[in-house]
Design a protein around this motif. Structure first.
Motif, short mmCIF file in Angstrom:
data_model
loop_
_atom_site.label_atom_id
_atom_site.label_comp_id
_atom_site.label_asym_id
_atom_site.label_seq_id
_atom_site.Cartn_x
_atom_site.Cartn_y
_atom_site.Cartn_z
N GLU A 107 79.45 -6.75 31.97
CA GLU A 107 80.29 -7.85 31.50
C GLU A 107 79.87 -8.30 30.10
O GLU A 107 80.71 -8.57 29.24
CB GLU A 107 80.23 -9.03 32.46
CG GLU A 107 80.94 -8.80 33.77
CD GLU A 107 80.85 -10.00 34.69
OE1 GLU A 107 80.83 -11.15 34.20
OE2 GLU A 107 80.79 -9.78 35.91
N LEU A 108 78.57 -8.39 29.89
CA LEU A 108 78.06 -8.80 28.59
C LEU A 108 78.43 -7.79 27.51
O LEU A 108 78.88 -8.16 26.42
CB LEU A 108 76.54 -8.98 28.64
CG LEU A 108 75.86 -9.42 27.35
CD1 LEU A 108 76.40 -10.77 26.89
CD2 LEU A 108 74.35 -9.48 27.54
N ALA A 109 78.28 -6.50 27.81
CA ALA A 109 78.63 -5.46 26.84
C ALA A 109 80.12 -5.52 26.50
O ALA A 109 80.51 -5.34 25.34
CB ALA A 109 78.24 -4.09 27.37
N ARG A 110 80.94 -5.78 27.52
CA ARG A 110 82.38 -5.91 27.26
C ARG A 110 82.67 -7.13 26.39
O ARG A 110 83.47 -7.06 25.44
CB ARG A 110 83.13 -6.05 28.59
CG ARG A 110 83.31 -4.76 29.32
CD ARG A 110 84.24 -4.93 30.53
NE ARG A 110 84.32 -3.68 31.24
CZ ARG A 110 84.08 -3.53 32.53
NH1 ARG A 110 83.76 -4.57 33.29
NH2 ARG A 110 84.17 -2.35 33.10
N ALA A 111 82.03 -8.25 26.73
CA ALA A 111 82.26 -9.48 25.97
C ALA A 111 81.82 -9.35 24.52
O ALA A 111 82.45 -9.90 23.62
CB ALA A 111 81.52 -10.65 26.63
N LEU A 112 80.75 -8.60 24.30
CA LEU A 112 80.24 -8.42 22.94
C LEU A 112 80.97 -7.30 22.19
O LEU A 112 80.75 -7.12 20.99
CB LEU A 112 78.74 -8.13 22.97
CG LEU A 112 77.85 -9.26 23.47
CD1 LEU A 112 76.39 -8.79 23.56
CD2 LEU A 112 77.97 -10.48 22.56
N GLY A 113 81.79 -6.55 22.93
CA GLY A 113 82.51 -5.45 22.29
C GLY A 113 81.58 -4.35 21.83
O GLY A 113 81.79 -3.76 20.78
N ASP A 114 80.56 -4.06 22.64
CA ASP A 114 79.55 -3.04 22.30
C ASP A 114 79.83 -1.77 23.10
O ASP A 114 79.35 -1.62 24.23
CB ASP A 114 78.17 -3.59 22.60
CG ASP A 114 77.05 -2.69 22.13
OD1 ASP A 114 77.31 -1.51 21.83
OD2 ASP A 114 75.91 -3.17 22.08
N ALA A 127 78.81 1.34 22.84
CA ALA A 127 77.64 2.18 23.15
C ALA A 127 76.88 1.62 24.35
O ALA A 127 76.49 2.36 25.26
CB ALA A 127 76.73 2.30 21.94
N GLU A 128 76.67 0.32 24.36
CA GLU A 128 75.97 -0.33 25.47
C GLU A 128 76.81 -0.25 26.74
O GLU A 128 76.28 -0.05 27.84
CB GLU A 128 75.65 -1.79 25.14
CG GLU A 128 74.86 -2.51 26.20
CD GLU A 128 73.44 -1.98 26.38
OE1 GLU A 128 72.83 -2.28 27.43
OE2 GLU A 128 72.92 -1.26 25.50
N LEU A 129 78.11 -0.37 26.60
CA LEU A 129 79.01 -0.29 27.73
C LEU A 129 78.88 1.07 28.43
O LEU A 129 78.74 1.13 29.65
CB LEU A 129 80.45 -0.52 27.27
CG LEU A 129 81.53 -0.62 28.32
CD1 LEU A 129 81.28 -1.79 29.25
CD2 LEU A 129 82.89 -0.75 27.66
N VAL A 130 78.88 2.13 27.66
CA VAL A 130 78.74 3.48 28.22
C VAL A 130 77.37 3.63 28.88
O VAL A 130 77.25 4.17 29.99
CB VAL A 130 78.97 4.56 27.14
CG1 VAL A 130 78.57 5.93 27.65
CG2 VAL A 130 80.42 4.54 26.68
N LYS A 131 76.34 3.16 28.22
CA LYS A 131 74.98 3.24 28.75
C LYS A 131 74.88 2.56 30.12
O LYS A 131 74.33 3.12 31.07
CB LYS A 131 74.00 2.61 27.76
CG LYS A 131 72.56 2.61 28.19
CD LYS A 131 71.72 1.95 27.10
CE LYS A 131 70.59 1.19 27.72
NZ LYS A 131 69.82 0.42 26.76
#
Length: 77
Positions: free
Chosen positions: A38-45, A47-51
């Protein structure tokens, strides 16, 4: 950790305690990972989302492998 200690101290067969404890611990990992997702989505990251998605999928797959092995062993009892 209290729940895991309760599982370990129970009177269940060892294999059942192992599966239950593993499921409890990996459940906590998955809950934490969903928060990271959720945090990765909110930050629009992306690379982190995939990880994080890979991490969650790996833990879920490990759980399914252990559960399959447990069913196979339990069927032989």
């Amino acid at each position: 950790m209290e729940e895991v200690n309760r599982i370990v101290a129970s009177d269940q067969p060892e294999i059942d305690r192992l599966v239950e404890a593993f499921t409890q611990i990996t459940g906590q990992i998955l809950d934490y990972g969903r928060g990271e997702l959720e945090l990765a989505r909110a930050l629009g990251d992306p690379a982190e989302l995939v990880k994080v998605q890979i991490k969650l999928s790996t833990v879920e797959h490990c759980r399914s492998i252990l559960q399959l092995c447990h069913r196979l062993i339990a069927a032989r009892r």
